[in-house]
Scaffold this motif. Sequence first.
Motif, PDB file in Angstrom:
ATOM      1  N   SER A 120      -7.588   3.641  -2.048  1.00  0.00           N
ATOM      2  CA  SER A 120      -6.242   3.223  -1.685  1.00  0.00           C
ATOM      3  C   SER A 120      -5.427   2.943  -2.944  1.00  0.00           C
ATOM      4  O   SER A 120      -5.965   2.622  -4.002  1.00  0.00           O
ATOM      5  N   LEU A 121      -4.106   3.072  -2.799  1.00  0.00           N
ATOM      6  CA  LEU A 121      -3.167   2.776  -3.875  1.00  0.00           C
ATOM      7  C   LEU A 121      -2.421   1.498  -3.496  1.00  0.00           C
ATOM      8  O   LEU A 121      -1.477   1.528  -2.714  1.00  0.00           O
ATOM      9  N   ASP A 122      -2.881   0.381  -4.017  1.00  0.00           N
ATOM     10  CA  ASP A 122      -2.284  -0.916  -3.725  1.00  0.00           C
ATOM     11  C   ASP A 122      -1.561  -1.414  -4.967  1.00  0.00           C
ATOM     12  O   ASP A 122      -2.161  -1.550  -6.034  1.00  0.00           O
ATOM     13  N   VAL A 134      -1.919  -3.956   5.625  1.00  0.00           N
ATOM     14  CA  VAL A 134      -1.572  -2.549   5.817  1.00  0.00           C
ATOM     15  C   VAL A 134      -1.512  -2.249   7.306  1.00  0.00           C
ATOM     16  O   VAL A 134      -2.293  -2.786   8.086  1.00  0.00           O
ATOM     17  N   HIS A 164       0.923   5.069   0.888  1.00  0.00           N
ATOM     18  CA  HIS A 164       0.199   6.025   1.736  1.00  0.00           C
ATOM     19  C   HIS A 164       0.370   7.458   1.274  1.00  0.00           C
ATOM     20  O   HIS A 164      -0.466   8.308   1.574  1.00  0.00           O
ATOM     21  N   ALA A 176     -13.554   3.378  -2.648  1.00  0.00           N
ATOM     22  CA  ALA A 176     -12.223   2.783  -2.488  1.00  0.00           C
ATOM     23  C   ALA A 176     -11.166   3.811  -2.881  1.00  0.00           C
ATOM     24  O   ALA A 176     -11.101   4.238  -4.019  1.00  0.00           O
ATOM     25  N   SER A 197      -1.737   0.285  10.636  1.00  0.00           N
ATOM     26  CA  SER A 197      -2.549   1.439  11.028  1.00  0.00           C
ATOM     27  C   SER A 197      -1.676   2.686  11.024  1.00  0.00           C
ATOM     28  O   SER A 197      -0.443   2.609  11.063  1.00  0.00           O
ATOM     29  N   HIS A 198      -2.320   3.832  10.997  1.00  0.00           N
ATOM     30  CA  HIS A 198      -1.601   5.113  11.006  1.00  0.00           C
ATOM     31  C   HIS A 198      -0.681   5.191  12.230  1.00  0.00           C
ATOM     32  O   HIS A 198       0.470   5.614  12.124  1.00  0.00           O
ATOM     33  N   PHE A 243     -10.400   6.809  -8.985  1.00  0.00           N
ATOM     34  CA  PHE A 243     -10.947   6.674  -7.640  1.00  0.00           C
ATOM     35  C   PHE A 243     -12.463   6.835  -7.637  1.00  0.00           C
ATOM     36  O   PHE A 243     -13.017   7.597  -6.870  1.00  0.00           O
ATOM     37  N   ASP A 281       3.895   0.775   2.944  1.00  0.00           N
ATOM     38  CA  ASP A 281       4.043  -0.332   3.883  1.00  0.00           C
ATOM     39  C   ASP A 281       4.621  -1.497   3.093  1.00  0.00           C
ATOM     40  O   ASP A 281       3.906  -2.164   2.341  1.00  0.00           O
ATOM     41  N   THR A 286       0.837  -1.207   0.000  1.00  0.00           N
ATOM     42  CA  THR A 286       0.000   0.000   0.000  1.00  0.00           C
ATOM     43  C   THR A 286       0.867   1.250   0.000  1.00  0.00           C
ATOM     44  O   THR A 286       1.791   1.369   0.794  1.00  0.00           O
TER      45      THR A 286
END
Length: 165
Positions: A97-99, A148, A32, A95, A150-151, A91, A53, A30
């Motif tokens: 996210s950039l996976d 992923v 971020h 959803a 968590s922050h 986007f 990550d 992922t």
Amino acid sequence: MSAGTHPESGLTKSIWSDEDFDDMGWHDVTIHGLCVQPGASENALPRLLLDLDYIVRWVHPVPPERHFSFWIAPSTLVFDDIRDMEGDLDFKGTAMSLDIHEIQRSTPADEAGGPQWHIEGDRFDLRFRATGYRQYLRRAPQYSSRLVLSHGDRAGLSFAETAFS
């Protein structure tokens, strides 16, 4: 434990480069944050920095478990001297996210040199030329049942070019 190693995850160093490309993989990693940083001087080419990550190791499930678990490290991936960047983002919906599916490298096709890089993922596609990359694992890998962190577990967003020791 020596500098930049993490025996539990199998990690042998905390700074990687394009010389390690064949030993690395970014499937399901992922992103971020993304930053295009101007060159250090007026004539210098920009840099591309990705906060991600990085999945150091996939852990096969042991019955009765049915799902993989992971060793993941917050990392900064830096491409130097980028040019000819183009890409798409999609986007639609919720959803966001950039996976990454994969990062590909092709040989130089022009006189300026530098391979072409292709970062392909869910709902995005990015192509550019760059002389190479370095990836800094900023913190020791953490064991996770999710793909992923968590922050809080990753200590927020960062483009720091420092590796854990």
